[in-house]
Design an enzyme around this catalytic site. Structure first.
Site, PDB file in Angstrom:
ATOM      1  N   CYS A  77      68.586  -0.258  46.795  1.00  0.00           N
ATOM      2  CA  CYS A  77      68.800  -1.578  46.204  1.00  0.00           C
ATOM      3  C   CYS A  77      67.567  -1.989  45.387  1.00  0.00           C
ATOM      4  CB  CYS A  77      69.194  -2.596  47.270  1.00  0.00           C
ATOM      5  SG  CYS A  77      69.860  -4.135  46.577  1.00  0.00           S
ATOM      6  N   HIS A 175      73.909  -0.088  49.370  1.00  0.00           N
ATOM      7  CA  HIS A 175      73.258  -0.034  50.686  1.00  0.00           C
ATOM      8  C   HIS A 175      73.939   1.039  51.539  1.00  0.00           C
ATOM      9  CE1 HIS A 175      70.642  -3.589  50.478  1.00  0.00           C
ATOM     10  NE2 HIS A 175      71.553  -4.056  49.642  1.00  0.00           N
ATOM     11  N   GLU A 177      73.128   2.055  54.366  1.00  0.00           N
ATOM     12  CA  GLU A 177      73.107   1.629  55.772  1.00  0.00           C
ATOM     13  C   GLU A 177      74.226   0.639  56.101  1.00  0.00           C
ATOM     14  OE1 GLU A 177      70.614  -1.561  53.771  1.00  0.00           O
ATOM     15  OE2 GLU A 177      71.104   0.540  53.414  1.00  0.00           O
TER      16      GLU A 177
END
Length: 195
Positions: A77, A175, A177
């Site tokens: 990001c 992202h 994650e």
């Protein structure tokens, strides 16, 4: 395997640490240049404004260390955007690894882009086992233009770089994650990279 997560006060690093834990690894949060230089993999996360993030990197001296790293580095990001030359956000000179400007989405788009979108034109070992048009999770108002180092593309009113690669440096606008099984696979691919 030793994994450093660069600590410069910008980013939801906990979710990155949890994602690494789910894969069976530990990510160590650090601002120590010697430690970061010594590990096997480096993750450079970030959420927030480019100008204040670069200010913190300059104050800590990390802005000199990051471009000199030789092991695989993954910017996430804002981390990816800071690996570029320049950001329109706060008129910010960045780290200059990717020779591209980061620009603000035009007013025709709902800003920020928030939620799930697809990645395509996948061109890297980072995306092994990932299908064209798989979905990832994004939250951002600024984007890196498409260029020679683009290894994945997303469309949000225009096509932009959702991932970049140059030598040992990788960047993803999304992202991983927070991107479910697809993101977990991409993180796992990064951890397996041998350069």
């Amino acid at each position: 395997m030793k994994i450093a997560i660069i600590d410069y006060g910008a980013g939801n690093v906990q979710s990155v640490q949890f994602a690494l834990n789910r894969l069976g690894f530990e990510g160590i949060l650090s601002a120590d240049a010697d430690f970061i230089s010594s590990v096997d993999k480096v993750i450079f996360p970030g959420v927030g404004a480019a100008n204040s993030a670069m200010k913190k990197l300059r104050e800590s001296g990390l802005y000199q260390i990051i471009p000199s790293l030789k092991q695989p580095v993954l910017g996430i990001c804002l981390g990816m955007q800071l690996l570029c030359n320049y950001s329109e956000e706060g008129n910010t000179e960045s780290l200059g690894i990717f020779d591209v400007a980061v620009k603000k989405f035009s007013a025709e788009n709902k800003i920020p882009q928030m939620g799930w979108n697809t990645i395509y034109n996948l061109e890297s070992a980072l995306f092994e086992g990932i299908s064209e048009k798989d979905y990832v999770y994004l939250v951002h108002s600024f984007y890196a233009e498409k260029m020679k180092n683009t290894i994945a593309t997303t469309n949000y009113g225009l096509e932009y770089s959702s991932a970049l690669q140059k030598d040992n440096f990788f960047g993803v606008q999304f992202h991983p994650e927070k991107s479910g099984k697809t993101g977990e696979k991409i993180l796992g691919n990064f951890l397996k990279l041998e350069l």
